[in-house]
Scaffold this motif. Structure first.
Motif, PDB file in Angstrom:
ATOM      1  N   UNK A  74     -16.369  34.320  15.667  1.00  0.00           N
ATOM      2  CA  UNK A  74     -16.881  35.379  16.528  1.00  0.00           C
ATOM      3  C   UNK A  74     -18.377  35.525  16.276  1.00  0.00           C
ATOM      4  N   UNK A  75     -18.997  36.565  16.818  1.00  0.00           N
ATOM      5  CA  UNK A  75     -20.427  36.791  16.613  1.00  0.00           C
ATOM      6  C   UNK A  75     -20.671  37.230  15.173  1.00  0.00           C
ATOM      7  N   UNK A  76     -21.759  36.720  14.583  1.00  0.00           N
ATOM      8  CA  UNK A  76     -22.072  37.002  13.196  1.00  0.00           C
ATOM      9  C   UNK A  76     -23.292  37.893  13.052  1.00  0.00           C
ATOM     10  N   UNK A  77     -23.197  38.885  12.178  1.00  0.00           N
ATOM     11  CA  UNK A  77     -24.274  39.846  11.947  1.00  0.00           C
ATOM     12  C   UNK A  77     -25.359  39.244  11.061  1.00  0.00           C
ATOM     13  N   UNK A  78     -26.616  39.597  11.342  1.00  0.00           N
ATOM     14  CA  UNK A  78     -27.723  39.205  10.463  1.00  0.00           C
ATOM     15  C   UNK A  78     -28.719  40.353  10.352  1.00  0.00           C
ATOM     16  N   UNK A  79     -29.411  40.366   9.239  1.00  0.00           N
ATOM     17  CA  UNK A  79     -30.447  41.368   8.987  1.00  0.00           C
ATOM     18  C   UNK A  79     -31.478  40.771   8.038  1.00  0.00           C
ATOM     19  N   UNK A  80     -32.758  41.012   8.303  1.00  0.00           N
ATOM     20  CA  UNK A  80     -33.820  40.436   7.481  1.00  0.00           C
ATOM     21  C   UNK A  80     -35.035  41.352   7.478  1.00  0.00           C
ATOM     22  N   UNK A  81     -35.894  41.141   6.501  1.00  0.00           N
ATOM     23  CA  UNK A  81     -37.166  41.845   6.411  1.00  0.00           C
ATOM     24  C   UNK A  81     -38.285  40.826   6.579  1.00  0.00           C
ATOM     25  N   UNK A  82     -39.186  41.074   7.516  1.00  0.00           N
ATOM     26  CA  UNK A  82     -40.261  40.136   7.844  1.00  0.00           C
ATOM     27  C   UNK A  82     -41.601  40.760   7.470  1.00  0.00           C
ATOM     28  N   UNK A  83     -42.358  40.076   6.619  1.00  0.00           N
ATOM     29  CA  UNK A  83     -43.673  40.566   6.192  1.00  0.00           C
ATOM     30  C   UNK A  83     -44.774  39.806   6.929  1.00  0.00           C
ATOM     31  N   UNK A  84     -45.851  40.522   7.239  1.00  0.00           N
ATOM     32  CA  UNK A  84     -46.965  39.904   7.958  1.00  0.00           C
ATOM     33  C   UNK A  84     -48.237  40.717   7.726  1.00  0.00           C
ATOM     34  N   UNK A  85     -49.385  40.074   7.941  1.00  0.00           N
ATOM     35  CA  UNK A  85     -50.675  40.749   7.816  1.00  0.00           C
ATOM     36  C   UNK A  85     -50.945  41.563   9.075  1.00  0.00           C
ATOM     37  N   UNK A  86     -51.839  42.554   8.966  1.00  0.00           N
ATOM     38  CA  UNK A  86     -52.169  43.366  10.135  1.00  0.00           C
ATOM     39  C   UNK A  86     -52.827  42.505  11.210  1.00  0.00           C
TER      40      UNK A  86
END
Length: 300
Positions: free
Chosen positions: A256-268
């Motif tokens: 079935x559909x799979x859940x994902x979650x992440x944190x993305x860091x970047x410069x201003x």
């Protein structure tokens, strides 16, 4: 002899007319339900006939509400989702979730909890006892009910997201023998306060939303059915430069559909940007997913 022949002819004519009337009556009785499913119309009609007078009374008296959270069900009543169906009724539209237990229809509704955030165009129904499903997604095509997804939750159980295209009030009804959870949606005046999550063929992005102002670190969450559960997250500025990139796995993609979650860091950065979330086509390597415009909200 002639009288005998006439008698036989009249008897045969009466038998033909009787058969035709009987068939017409059966066909008319078979159109009594407005819920429908191309997968199992016979089973659906059978479910409708099994509704008790008490359940019909509860259905008529149940009010529509804007309550953001509800819950109910019985522990251990079911272990799977057998089918999700759609129906149009006078003044409202209906989604029905059918449950299974040990490979057969469940007699009761399992434990469930519902979340319907104010201003959002979706309803999420979590089933902590359910870990298998025979149906993973589908299109309703109603005037307000649009589609649904069955998703593997972070803990391994399943939840169902039902998407609506406009503001609504709803009601939830539990039906037994067989166990069904009924969700009725009544359109209301006004617009949704938040845009519906971006959807593609194999990716649904809940956060961030289209046009949202973002800061680092950025929380990215959704669900997908990308090849080998791989999800690439990429943030590009207006010139196409990659500001940040990360690949994460969802918790399912085969069943079935799979859940994902992440944190993305970047410069201003300054000006608009585009967040791309999805996978790579196993056929030609092209991108398959969603793209949402965002802006930097971290200040100067």
């Amino acid at each position: 002899m002639r009288t005998f022949k006439v008698t036989i002819w009249v008897a045969l004519l009466a038998a033909v007319l009787s058969t035709g009337c009987s068939q017409a009556n059966r066909e008319e009785q078979g159109t009594g339900t407005t819920e429908h499913s191309s997968a199992a119309p016979e089973r659906q009609a059978q479910h409708e006939k099994q509704t008790t007078p008490e359940e019909e009374t509860a259905q008529r008296e149940a009010p529509f509400t804007a309550t953001p959270k509800m819950k109910g069900g019985l522990d251990g009543a079911a272990d799977s989702i057998r089918e999700v169906r759609f129906g149009k009724h006078e003044g409202y539209e209906r989604a029905v979730i059918d449950f299974g237990s040990g490979g057969a229809p469940a007699s009761r509704v399992p434990v469930w909890s519902l979340s319907s955030p104010a201003g959002e165009g979706y309803t999420r129904i979590a089933f902590p006892d359910i870990d298998a499903t025979s149906q993973t997604d589908g299109t309703f095509g109603g005037s307000i009910l649009d589609n649904f997804y069955v998703v593997r939750a972070p803990g391994g159980a399943l939840f169902v997201d039902v998407f609506a295209t406009g503001a609504f009030r709803y009601r939830v009804i539990e039906l037994s023998d067989p166990g069904r959870l009924v969700l009725d949606y009544h359109p209301t005046n006004g617009d949704l306060r938040f845009p519906i999550p971006a959807q593609a063929k194999k990716t649904v992005l809940f956060e961030p939303r289209q046009g949202e102002a973002i800061i680092s670190p950025l929380r990215v969450r959704g669900y997908s059915r990308n090849f080998e559960a791989s999800n690439t997250i990429m943030l590009r500025d207006s010139s196409g430069n990659v500001l940040s990139r990360r690949t994460i796995l969802s918790n399912d993609w085969t069943e079935t559909w799979g859940y994902f979650e992440a944190s993305l860091e970047f410069a201003s950065f300054e000006g608009p940007a585009t967040l791309r979330v999805g996978g790579v086509s196993p056929r030609d390597g092209s991108f398959e997913g969603v793209e949402v415009p965002v802006t930097y909200g971290g200040g100067g």
